[in-house]
Design a protein around this motif. Structure first.
Motif, PDB file in Angstrom:
ATOM      1  N   SER A   9     -11.176 -35.022 -16.935  1.00  0.00           N
ATOM      2  CA  SER A   9     -10.772 -33.501 -17.393  1.00  0.00           C
ATOM      3  C   SER A   9     -10.810 -33.247 -18.719  1.00  0.00           C
ATOM      4  N   GLU A  10     -10.733 -34.432 -19.657  1.00  0.00           N
ATOM      5  CA  GLU A  10     -10.530 -34.146 -21.068  1.00  0.00           C
ATOM      6  C   GLU A  10     -12.116 -34.434 -21.712  1.00  0.00           C
ATOM      7  N   PRO A  11     -12.832 -33.524 -22.116  1.00  0.00           N
ATOM      8  CA  PRO A  11     -14.222 -33.629 -22.357  1.00  0.00           C
ATOM      9  C   PRO A  11     -14.469 -34.236 -23.647  1.00  0.00           C
ATOM     10  N   GLN A  12     -13.271 -34.442 -24.547  1.00  0.00           N
ATOM     11  CA  GLN A  12     -13.235 -35.206 -25.787  1.00  0.00           C
ATOM     12  C   GLN A  12     -13.305 -36.479 -25.830  1.00  0.00           C
ATOM     13  N   GLN A  13     -12.941 -36.877 -24.568  1.00  0.00           N
ATOM     14  CA  GLN A  13     -13.041 -38.495 -24.224  1.00  0.00           C
ATOM     15  C   GLN A  13     -14.466 -38.717 -24.564  1.00  0.00           C
ATOM     16  N   PRO A  14     -14.771 -40.096 -24.927  1.00  0.00           N
ATOM     17  CA  PRO A  14     -16.155 -40.589 -25.283  1.00  0.00           C
ATOM     18  C   PRO A  14     -16.736 -41.126 -23.527  1.00  0.00           C
ATOM     19  N   ALA A  15     -17.720 -40.990 -23.629  1.00  0.00           N
ATOM     20  CA  ALA A  15     -18.480 -41.566 -22.303  1.00  0.00           C
ATOM     21  C   ALA A  15     -18.092 -43.067 -22.199  1.00  0.00           C
ATOM     22  N   LEU A  16     -17.776 -43.567 -20.871  1.00  0.00           N
ATOM     23  CA  LEU A  16     -17.263 -44.930 -20.576  1.00  0.00           C
ATOM     24  C   LEU A  16     -18.357 -45.304 -19.795  1.00  0.00           C
ATOM     25  N   VAL A  17     -19.035 -46.711 -20.396  1.00  0.00           N
ATOM     26  CA  VAL A  17     -20.283 -47.374 -19.554  1.00  0.00           C
ATOM     27  C   VAL A  17     -19.623 -48.737 -19.161  1.00  0.00           C
ATOM     28  N   GLY A  18     -19.965 -49.088 -17.909  1.00  0.00           N
ATOM     29  CA  GLY A  18     -19.744 -50.286 -17.444  1.00  0.00           C
ATOM     30  C   GLY A  18     -21.032 -50.982 -17.091  1.00  0.00           C
ATOM     31  N   PHE A  19     -21.157 -52.401 -17.016  1.00  0.00           N
ATOM     32  CA  PHE A  19     -22.237 -53.117 -16.470  1.00  0.00           C
ATOM     33  C   PHE A  19     -22.020 -54.116 -15.720  1.00  0.00           C
TER      34      PHE A  19
END
Length: 87
Positions: A9-19
């Motif tokens: 909901s907060e577009p200012q948050q960076p993208a989160l990536v998991g592997f």
């Protein structure tokens, strides 16, 4: 395989990536090598994904023997497919 979730909901948050790199990929050394290569490739593609996105990248066993160019092509294909499904 890539799973892409709706942005937070907060577009200012960076993208989160998991592997996810299972033991089927190989021993600890091979798994960490694959994870480092995917992390590097994903870092270059974060701007295209957009802020607030949550991404899970799952490495298949064939990733161990793939070249960086092959991994990049597979990652691009998976990201494009995930973005199409999200729309």
């Amino acid at each position: 395989m890539v799973h892409l979730q709706e942005p937070t909901s907060e577009p200012q948050q960076p993208a989160l990536v998991g592997f996810v790199v299972s033991k089927a990929v190989g021993g600890a050394v091979q798994r960490n090598q694959v994870k480092r290569r995917l992390r590097h490739l994903m870092r270059e593609r974060l701007s295209a994904v957009g802020a607030g996105a949550r991404i899970v990248v799952r490495a298949l066993p064939a990733a161990r023997g793939a070249s960086t160019a092959e991994l990049a092509a597979d990652l691009d294909r998976a990201l494009n497919s995930a973005q199409r499904r999200r729309r």
